[in-house]
Write a protein that holds these residues in place. Structure first.
Motif, PDB file in Angstrom:
ATOM      1  N   LYS A 241       6.167  24.426 -36.635  1.00 35.69           N
ATOM      2  CA  LYS A 241       4.810  24.440 -37.190  1.00 35.69           C
ATOM      3  C   LYS A 241       3.802  24.933 -36.157  1.00 35.69           C
ATOM      4  O   LYS A 241       2.745  25.474 -36.514  1.00 35.69           O
ATOM      5  N   ARG A 242       4.123  24.788 -34.869  1.00 36.79           N
ATOM      6  CA  ARG A 242       3.213  25.250 -33.815  1.00 36.79           C
ATOM      7  C   ARG A 242       3.093  26.773 -33.790  1.00 36.79           C
ATOM      8  O   ARG A 242       2.169  27.314 -33.198  1.00 36.79           O
ATOM      9  N   TYR A 243       4.037  27.454 -34.431  1.00 35.92           N
ATOM     10  CA  TYR A 243       3.952  28.916 -34.538  1.00 35.92           C
ATOM     11  C   TYR A 243       2.862  29.348 -35.517  1.00 35.92           C
ATOM     12  O   TYR A 243       2.531  30.525 -35.605  1.00 35.92           O
ATOM     13  N   GLY A 244       2.330  28.388 -36.259  1.00 36.09           N
ATOM     14  CA  GLY A 244       1.331  28.709 -37.269  1.00 36.09           C
ATOM     15  C   GLY A 244       1.917  28.933 -38.649  1.00 36.09           C
ATOM     16  O   GLY A 244       1.215  29.362 -39.571  1.00 36.09           O
ATOM     17  N   PHE A 245       3.218  28.612 -38.810  1.00 31.39           N
ATOM     18  CA  PHE A 245       3.880  28.823 -40.094  1.00 31.39           C
ATOM     19  C   PHE A 245       3.428  27.806 -41.132  1.00 31.39           C
ATOM     20  O   PHE A 245       3.052  26.678 -40.810  1.00 31.39           O
ATOM     21  N   ARG A 246       3.551  28.200 -42.391  1.00 30.59           N
ATOM     22  CA  ARG A 246       3.391  27.270 -43.502  1.00 30.59           C
ATOM     23  C   ARG A 246       4.664  26.419 -43.606  1.00 30.59           C
ATOM     24  O   ARG A 246       5.707  26.749 -43.028  1.00 30.59           O
ATOM     25  N   ALA A 247       4.577  25.317 -44.342  1.00 29.62           N
ATOM     26  CA  ALA A 247       5.691  24.368 -44.420  1.00 29.62           C
ATOM     27  C   ALA A 247       6.978  25.020 -44.923  1.00 29.62           C
ATOM     28  O   ALA A 247       8.066  24.801 -44.373  1.00 29.62           O
TER      29      ALA A 247
END
Length: 411
Positions: free
Chosen positions: A68-74
């Motif tokens: 999630k730290r990559y900026g991805f959605r769930a």
């Protein structure tokens, strides 16, 4: 297009080129795919060191917060570690090395995109809350087929600055009631088809030659080239290209035949409103032995492709497909269940009841016998005597065998 069959569900992928609406969309998509590749590689590296591949629930606990730290959605995160799990499992099963990802490709869940087939537009939600708009370069005719299908996932990739999208559609198929039974015997040299009524009357009998000998010829050429350039064939571009050309030709011949025979078999079954009975060949590779020619044929035999296309085409026509244990179907007497002996020219003969028949036809009869369960202990099959059964098939390619009526079950 690519196809898949899951039970009574048809899955098909519509593959096409896509054009980003602007340069910013392309750069944003490129950045997303690079991040996605790095995330999948991270998961692959950690999974490779484990003795057992964890469940999806465990993977979620292991990687969700980190990815999630990559900026991805769930759902990006879930797709990433699910994809990594598939890669690692396949590589370990095949005895390969730790996978190193180089291609820019990603799987995207249906919650992270919006597809507009009418306007041929794809809106893709990527990392950091950004959105990319892609124009799908395909025709209305290709899209028309998928009206009424549900789409659930897409795969997107960039190759040499070109964007490609595969949209996966699925449709539940309910099989209709059938009146007859079509049994299929698949072997190295031919595919034999027999249509029976429920009482055992033979309605149709055909055999189609396979192109396995053509494929084997290309394989022999590859081996000759590799033998001639034993130390350099993997490094010399011209030699490698010739080998690849033969390999591509082998694949092309196999798939072309599989699609044609699948469509033809399903069409015949549809004409007779048949249930299709195939052999369950899942453990066939275990039969490899010390005979090098047999093993070579077995490695090139594309029975999975043939059965897959038959299954797919049958489901499109709402026909039921059943798989039967093939053990000894071509060596058991369909009348008295004794072991048949080879009488030459693919003719089998029973020393107990004098039944004589072609090996492939016998296999089709026994597949019907097993599927219909009419030959219970104490009830003899009313198979033909002696020469009443079709003799070995000869003639030109795809020529039908002479049909006869064979009552397999007592009325």
């Amino acid at each position: 297009m690519s196809y898949s069959v899951k039970g009574g569900e048809l899955v098909e992928a519509l593959k096409m080129r896509a054009l980003p609406e602007g340069s910013n969309d392309y750069l944003a998509l490129l950045e997303f795919l690079k991040l996605y590749r790095d995330a999948v590689q991270l998961v692959v590296n950690k999974l490779w060191s484990l003795n057992e591949i964890p469940s999806i629930k465990t993977l979620h606990k292991m990687f969700y917060s980190e990815l999630k730290r990559y900026g991805f959605r769930a759902h990006h995160v879930k797709q990433a570690y699910t994809y990594a799990k598939t890669i690692v499992r396949a590589s370990k099963r095949n005895g390969g090395k730790k996978p190193v990802l180089r291609r820019l490709t990603a799987r995207v869940d249906r919650y992270d995109y919006r597809l507009d087939l009418e306007n041929r537009t794809l809106i893709l939600r990527i990392h950091d809350g950004r959105v990319v708009i892609l124009k799908l370069l395909t025709s209305i005719e290709r899209i028309e087929k998928f009206r009424g299908w549900s789409n659930y996932e897409i795969a997107i990739k960039v190759i040499e600055n070109e964007v490609y999208v595969a949209v996966y559609f699925r449709r539940i198929v309910k099989s209709r009631k059938t009146k007859t039974i079509t049994t299929i015997d698949v072997n190295f040299d031919n595919v034999t088809l027999a249509v029976f009524t429920s009482s055992g009357k033979l309605l149709k009998l055909k055999r189609y030659k396979t192109p396995l000998r053509k494929i084997l010829t290309h394989r022999i050429w590859i081996e000759r080239i590799q033998k001639r350039y034993s130390k350099s064939w993997g490094f010399v571009k011209g030699v490698r290209e010739v080998i690849e050309k033969h390999g591509d030709r082998m694949k092309s011949i196999a798939w072309d035949y599989a699609h044609k025979i699948g469509d033809r078999v399903a069409e015949i079954a549809n004409e007779h409103n048949s249930t299709i009975v195939l052999e369950n060949l899942n453990k066939l590779r275990d039969r490899a032995n010390s005979n090098s020619l047999f093993n070579k044929k077995l490695s090139l035999w594309f029975y999975r492709k043939i059965q897959f296309t038959i299954n797919y085409e049958a489901l499109e026509r709402r026909l039921e497909v059943s798989y039967i244990n093939p053990m000894k179907t071509s060596s058991t007497c369909p009348r008295c269940e004794s072991r048949l002996k080879d009488n030459g020219d693919r003719v089998l003969k029973c020393s107990k009841c004098d039944f004589t028949g072609d090996r492939d036809v016998v296999a089709c009869i026994n597949l019907f016998y097993r599927y219909s369960r009419c030959g219970v202990p104490g009830v003899a099959l009313n198979a033909p005597k002696g020469d009443a059964n079709p003799r070995p098939m000869q003639g030109k390619r795809d020529e039908a065998m002479k049909s006869t009526y064979i009552n397999l079950c007592q009325s």
